[in-house]
Design a protein around this motif. Structure first.
Motif: not given
Ligand SMILES: *[C@@H]1O[C@H](CO)[C@@H](O)[C@H](O)[C@H]1NC(C)=O
Length: 405
Positions: A121, A129, A145, A155
């Motif tokens: 992520y 994101c 972010c 994220c």
């Protein structure tokens, strides 16, 4: 009056019996084949259908069963002693239960906003994101972010925070190998109103405390060591405890109720049921998450999230019982006698096609009747028509009369 006589004729026609005429063939080749095929069919019916498959019995395959399980043993896990209430779920002693052997614990989670914990992520700016991203994370993405730590930006999510990190190595509770499982199984065959349980009458209270199941030495002991079950299923305990998995404990009741009550006994077999997760790497093993919820004095709720790996046991009971019954016996006996006649099909094929003198046999077997012949001899059912000669002879085979050759 003519009306009545024609009716009488009809009635007389109806009350007649027709029987087939046979041709006796004195040939060694066909004779031997005929007897061999008959012998084969008879031995198939006696050996396989009647003795092995017990076709003289009526079978009840709808077994009714109840299973109660109880696990015992203490384990040590992360400086805590674990008892049954800690590692068995659900606790009711059902036929399907899990023994938790490994846990990844995430403590003090509260509702809020926090960064995702996994590298997949990671992001540089908010726009990373806002693209569709994997939804397997810890919450709903907010589209921002944020910093996860000094070096990693991920994220942000809204949900239970902090997010779980499930890539860490957790120890396994090896003591589970020595835990014991007690199985109490009652069965009933409703068709015969036959009831029995796996605690056989010759098992004393002392046995039940001390015995351990073994397929050869102790095949009726209802207490099984978990390590043994895993081994009988052909698995490695520490590997299975680490990835999780599903094992089947199958209790089979295949009973011949023509024999005495004592002869109906259970047989235990063990297999791994989730063989698909054994062979592929995408989703190896078996795990699930659960949480325990608490409330602080100021009223805020928090929870402890657990990702549990464990061995799930499914106790599967199957079985059928058979008992002598006149109806299947009669049906199968008739089927056996009828099937003996199947041999004639084969013999006819050989006789009429492959044997020397097949033409003569054909002439004897099939007699042609044309319309002209019929007009000259109106009583076409008489034997004059078919054979011409009258010297009759009894066949040894079917008891029917046939024309002498
Ligand atoms: C299981 O029990 C045996 C014998 O009681 C013992 O030697 C062994 O160390 C135990 N295994 C574990 C993992 O504790």
């Amino acid at each position: 009056m003519p009306m009545l006589s024609s009716n009488m004729n009809c009635v007389a026609e109806f009350f007649t019996y027709e029987t087939t005429k046979s041709v006796v063939v004195k040939s060694w080749t066909v004779g031997v084949i005929n007897r061999a095929v008959q012998l084969l069919i008879i031995s198939y019916f006696i050996g396989w259908v009647f003795l092995h498959e017990k076709a003289y019995q009526v079978r009840d395959t709808s077994i009714e069963s109840s299973v109660v399980t109880k696990v015992k043993g203490f384990g040590k896990y992360t400086n805590r002693v674990m008892d049954t209430a800690d590692y068995v779920t659900p606790p009711q002693g059902t036929s399907v239960f899990v023994i938790i052997t490994k846990q990844i614990v995430t403590e003090n989670q509260v509702q809020g906003f926090c960064p995702e914990s996994e590298v997949k992520y990671s992001c540089v700016s908010d726009s990373d994101c806002q693209r569709p991203v994997p939804t397997t994370g810890g919450g709903i993405l907010t589209g921002r972010c944020v910093n996860y730590n000094r070096s990693l930006r991920t994220c942000e999510i809204q949900g239970w925070c902090p997010a779980e990190v499930d890539t860490v190595q957790a120890p396994i509770m090896l003591e589970a190998e020595n835990f014991t499982l007690f199985i109490k199984n009652s069965i009933r065959f409703p068709l015969f109103d036959f009831e029995k349980g796996n605690l056989l009458p010759n098992l004393t209270a002392q046995d039940i405390r001390t015995c351990r199941f073994h397929p050869v030495n102790q095949p009726f002991c209802p207490i099984l060591r978990l390590g043994d079950i895993v081994r009988f299923a052909g698995q490695d305990f520490s590997k299975l405890a680490s990835t999780g998995g599903i094992l089947g404990i199958k209790i089979g009741w295949v009973c011949d109720l023509d024999r005495s009550w004592e002869h109906c006994v259970p047989s235990y077999t063990f297999t791994r049921l989730d063989s698909v997760s054994e062979k592929n790497n995408v989703s190896p093993g078996y795990n699930f998450r659960y949480a325990k919820y608490y409330r602080r004095e100021n009223g805020t709720e928090y929870r402890t999230l657990m990702k549990a790996f464990g061995i799930r046991f499914d106790v599967l009971v199957y079985g059928n019982a058979g008992k002598f019954n006149i109806i299947p016996t009669l049906i199968n006996t008739v089927a056996a006698f009828t099937s003996v006649g199947v041999g004639t099909v084969l013999c006819d094929i050989i006789l009429l096609n492959f044997l020397k003198g097949a033409e003569q046999y054909k002439a004897k077997k099939f007699e042609e009747v044309t319309e002209v012949t019929l007009r000259h001899s109106p009583v076409y059912r008489s034997s004059q028509m078919l054979g011409g000669r009258n010297d009759e002879k009894q066949s040894t085979d079917s008891g029917a009369y046939s024309i002498g050759l």
